[in-house]
Design an enzyme around this catalytic site. Structure first.
Site, mmCIF file in Angstrom:
data_model
loop_
_atom_site.group_PDB
_atom_site.id
_atom_site.type_symbol
_atom_site.label_atom_id
_atom_site.label_comp_id
_atom_site.label_asym_id
_atom_site.label_seq_id
_atom_site.Cartn_x
_atom_site.Cartn_y
_atom_site.Cartn_z
ATOM 1 N N ASP A 196 11.761 -35.173 -5.889
ATOM 2 C CA ASP A 196 10.566 -35.197 -6.756
ATOM 3 C C ASP A 196 10.798 -34.591 -8.369
ATOM 4 O O ASP A 196 9.778 -34.615 -8.902
ATOM 5 C CB ASP A 196 9.508 -34.120 -6.042
ATOM 6 N N CYS A 239 3.000 1.543 2.998
ATOM 7 C CA CYS A 239 4.208 0.645 2.878
ATOM 8 C C CYS A 239 5.353 1.439 2.291
ATOM 9 O O CYS A 239 6.592 1.422 2.765
ATOM 10 C CB CYS A 239 3.692 -0.511 2.528
ATOM 11 N N CYS A 276 0.634 -1.115 0.151
ATOM 12 C CA CYS A 276 -0.095 0.032 -0.095
ATOM 13 C C CYS A 276 0.967 1.228 0.045
ATOM 14 O O CYS A 276 2.212 1.120 -0.047
ATOM 15 C CB CYS A 276 -0.758 -0.136 1.200
ATOM 16 N N ASP A 317 3.614 -34.952 -2.442
ATOM 17 C CA ASP A 317 4.854 -35.373 -1.906
ATOM 18 C C ASP A 317 4.756 -34.752 -0.162
ATOM 19 O O ASP A 317 3.751 -34.019 -0.330
ATOM 20 C CB ASP A 317 6.181 -34.495 -2.385
ATOM 21 N N ASP A 364 8.491 -30.673 -3.597
ATOM 22 C CA ASP A 364 9.366 -29.631 -3.539
ATOM 23 C C ASP A 364 10.874 -30.090 -3.548
ATOM 24 O O ASP A 364 11.774 -29.236 -3.711
ATOM 25 C CB ASP A 364 9.052 -28.941 -2.131
#
Lengths: 61, 732
Positions: free
Chosen positions: B635, B54, B51, B453, B631
């Site tokens: 895999d 920020c 925003c 996984d 991850d």
């Protein structure tokens, strides 16, 4: 119909002006951060230009 | 500090190359200036800015730091670029942390944003030029359509031509270039009919204008450029956003290692490591290259490579692979293979091979354009031949053929897919899912089986105490004191579970890397750590730690914490009628526990990496379209073999490279949502194609029959493009 002699160049000129403005905006990177610009308009911070560089003393070595 | 030293060293080298005498007069100033150029710009990723406040907060906080020249937040990319010569990222990250913004250093070398920007700006500029030309020509064309006659009409046509010809030449360049490439390769792409239509329409219009003819298609040619460029730009934007975010993920891992050169710690780039180098791996750091432990003991987290949730003990002589994480004590490694030869890079290469297999998938758009180009060319040729045969008038026949090409030109077809993909991926991006591949949405829409996984995907790979209440209340303060003294994940989990318990006054606290923590409490020895070190031979089903106070030994069990949204995600996928499976390299006990908690009935434990890929391949052979979510390095082969794949942002680089989509947040819920959005997007794409075909079916007979006028072409073109775009926005 003589008025066309003026109207056509005028309309072309306006179009060219718009195009020039668009190209300028594009080249000065005004489309880089559309979201940020939308938010910045609400901020009171002065950020027209990058802050002027301070003297080199601060530049810790 | 080591970085600063290396930089000055290298600028010395640059100095010798420069032959200006003034530099020799002021070497120090030159050095400082050189360094400013080299380390002046820092880029930090700020995942939480959203925003106006920020922006102000971050910029103000950074500007207040001495030495910072300027700080500019880019909200679209969620980054801040800082000009701060002499400062490093680790000086500024705490500043942002203090005001509540998470920040990560990005490796500027991995961000090739400027090149991508240039391409985007280039298309935008062409859109702008063709857009303005289109408006001006349209003003004149409207006058012609509403009845301008004779000399006025010719004048307007000439002016239109003077605007249109340079515009088509400039704005149409991407199409001409790509059509030329396609022709040289002996193919007929979508761009061949487009280029032909542009050239033919311009040429015929010039000829007609010179002859004082009634119809000129300058507006159609420019409009074609405009709409098609918009389609191109949408397509480009989707890919650019995905690429820049993917680059950002890569850039997060600044590839640096700490090497020991002559007993001194020096920061070096991982790419510069050679076998035989000594590197230091600090606790919490990832191993940068394959190597053998020379000194130090610690524990190693291999979960990203093998899926095991239990850490492995490391002592001199143990071989480590790049990508593993060192947990407790500092280790010195002798590098055995680095960079391209490391096991991590070798596995990545395997994935690249598997990936090319998936490249065989042709998207709906490709199939459509492959069928489309020959049909259009034949149709235009047939109408030319037909009219020439019937009337013997070549000019009329050419006019009709040009009208057919313009009318059938795939304005709507060029927008049909990019508009939908842009709308859908924008929606998913806001929910924290990044689409890396253009055809991923289409493939995701077909998915009927989801394979998960466990470690790091369904779970966070962060342990938590299984039963905090089972811990003896009298022992709690001691456990809290011991756990607080260590950064080991199990200790941190225990400390978190015992938050609020005042730690006992344990003296002589010390951590024995690779074993645990020990100290003295009320005159007796207390220890928290591994079973063999504590002096018990009790075995635990999952990750566990043992606490010894004097002679009493107590076991503390840990479970892996579920990723938030995991339950909701699995439930939502099942509600959609998808088959959900769990394949893990971890032991049966841990896998069964998670499967029961999530309600997954089909699960397998102790699966080796190649078995995972084989299982996915077997499912595909049986006709299933598999979505793999994983991850780890174990895999990656399965991710590459699956019909579609998703990996979380915390995944290893290789896994993210292998998958089509990356989950940016830690919440798993968007996975189920993505399947819904993908199905809706696939439906919109089909509708858009139907719309374009329908418009062709209505308009083409008019064109072939010779009734088409420039007005009709303009109307039909804009109507179909707008309707396709509006339909794309309905993706939900």
């Amino acid at each position: 119909m003589e008025v066309l002699v003026f109207l056509i160049p005028v309309s072309l000129g306006l179009g060219a002006l718009g195009l020039a403005a668009f190209l300028w905006a594009l080249r000065s990177r005004q489309y880089e951060d559309p979201k940020g610009d939308a938010a910045r308009i609400l901020s009171k911070e002065w950020d027209d230009r990058p802050r002027p560089a301070p003297d080199k003393d601060n530049d810790g070595s | 500090m080591t970085e600063a030293r290396t930089d000055i060293g290298s600028s010395d080298h640059d100095l010798r190359l420069s032959a200006c005498p003034a530099c020799d007069a002021a070497p120090l100033a030159e050095r400082i200036a050189q360094r400013a150029v080299k380390t002046g710009e820092l880029v930090l990723s700020l995942p939480t800015v959203h925003c106006a406040t920020c922006i102000t907060d971050v910029e103000r906080a950074l500007a207040a730091v001495p030495g910072v020249w300027s700080a500019r937040v880019n909200l679209s990319l969620r980054r801040v670029s800082i000009e701060a010569p002499g400062l490093a990222a680790h000086d500024l990250i705490p500043v942002l942390d203090r005001i509540g913004y998470e920040a990560h250093e990005l490796d500027p070398a991995a961000l090739s944003a400027t090149a991508a920007d240039r391409q985007g700006r280039d298309i935008l500029m062409r859109i702008g030029v063709s857009g303005f030309a289109m408006m001006n020509i349209m003003i004149l064309s409207v006058a012609v359509w509403s009845g301008a006659e004779a000399a006025t009409r010719d004048l307007f046509h000439w002016i239109s031509g003077a605007i249109a010809l340079p515009t088509v030449a400039f704005a149409g360049r991407p199409f001409f270039a790509s059509a030329w490439r396609a022709l040289r390769a002996g193919r007929l792409g979508m761009d061949v009919p487009i280029s032909l239509a542009l050239i033919l329409a311009s040429a015929i219009s010039v000829f007609e204008t010179a002859q004082g003819g009634r119809h000129a298609y300058f507006d159609a040619a420019v409009m074609l450029c405009f709409f098609l460029l918009v389609g191109r730009y949408l397509d480009y934007r989707t890919r650019a956003i995905a690429r820049s975010a993917a680059e950002e993920l890569t850039a997060l891992e600044v590839p640096r290692a700490v090497a020991l050169v002559g007993g001194q710690e020096t920061a070096v780039a991982v790419a510069d490591l050679v076998p035989g180098d000594l590197i230091l791996v600090r606790p919490g750091a990832r191993v940068a290259a394959d190597g053998i432990v020379v000194t130090g003991t610690s524990e190693i987290d291999r979960s990203l490579l093998t899926g095991e949730s239990l850490p492995v003990q490391a002592a001199p002589g143990l071989a480590l692979s790049a990508g593993e994480v060192n947990l407790t004590g500092p280790l010195t490694l002798r590098v055995t293979a680095a960079g391209r030869d490391s096991s991590l890079a070798r596995l990545t290469a395997l994935v690249a091979a598997a990936e090319s297999a998936r490249g065989r998938y042709t998207s709906v758009a490709d199939r459509a354009s492959r069928a489309y180009a020959p049909v259009v060319h034949l149709l235009a040729l047939a109408s030319f031949g037909g009219w020439l045969g019937v009337t013997g008038d070549a000019r009329l026949a050419l006019n009709v053929a040009a009208a057919v090409l313009i009318i059938t030109c795939p304005c709507a077809l060029g927008l049909a897919v990019p508009a939908v993909v842009t709308a859908a991926s924008g929606r998913l991006f806001r929910r924290g899912l990044l689409i890396k591949d253009g055809t991923a949405l289409e493939r995701l829409a077909n998915v009927d089986t989801v394979v998960f996984d466990k470690t790091g995907t369904l779970t966070l790979g962060m342990p938590q105490v299984a039963a905090p209440e089972a811990l003896d209340p009298a022992a709690r303060p001691v456990a809290a004191a011991l756990a607080g003294a260590s950064a080991h994940p199990l200790s941190r989990a225990l400390a978190a579970a015992l938050e609020g318990v005042g730690p006992a006054a344990v003296e002589d606290l010390r951590e024995v890397p690779g074993y645990g923590v020990e100290g003295r409490w009320q005159g007796q020895m207390v220890r928290l750590g591994r079973a063999d070190w504590i002096g018990t031979d009790e075995a635990a089903p999952g990750p566990a730690s043992w606490l010894r106070i004097g002679d009493r030994v107590q076991r503390i069990d840990f479970t892996d914490r579920l990723r938030s949204g995991a339950e909701a995600c699995v439930a939502a996928l099942r509600r959609r009628g998808l088959r959900v499976m769990l394949l893990s390299g971890d032991n049966a006990g841990a896998v069964a526990d998670i499967a029961v908690r999530l309600g997954i009935s089909e699960w397998r434990a102790g699966v080796l990496p190649q078995e995972k890929a084989a299982a996915v391949a077997e499912l595909s052979r049986d006709g299933a379209h598999v979505l793999m979510v994983g991850d780890g390095l174990n895999d990656t082969a399965a991710l590459a073999a699956a019909h579609a794949s998703i990996s979380p942002a915390s995944a290893l680089d290789a896994a993210r490279v292998a998958s089509d989509m990356v989950l940016l947040g830690s919440d798993l819920a968007p996975v189920a949502e993505a399947v819904g959005v993908a199905r809706s997007a696939a439906r919109r794409i089909r509708e858009n194609f139907a719309l374009s075909v329908l418009y062709n079916i209505v308009a083409v007979p008019f064109a072939v029959a010779g009734f088409a006028t420039p007005l009709m072409a303009a109307l039909a073109m804009s109507l179909s493009s707008v309707s396709v775009t509006l339909n794309a926005l309905r993706v939900r």
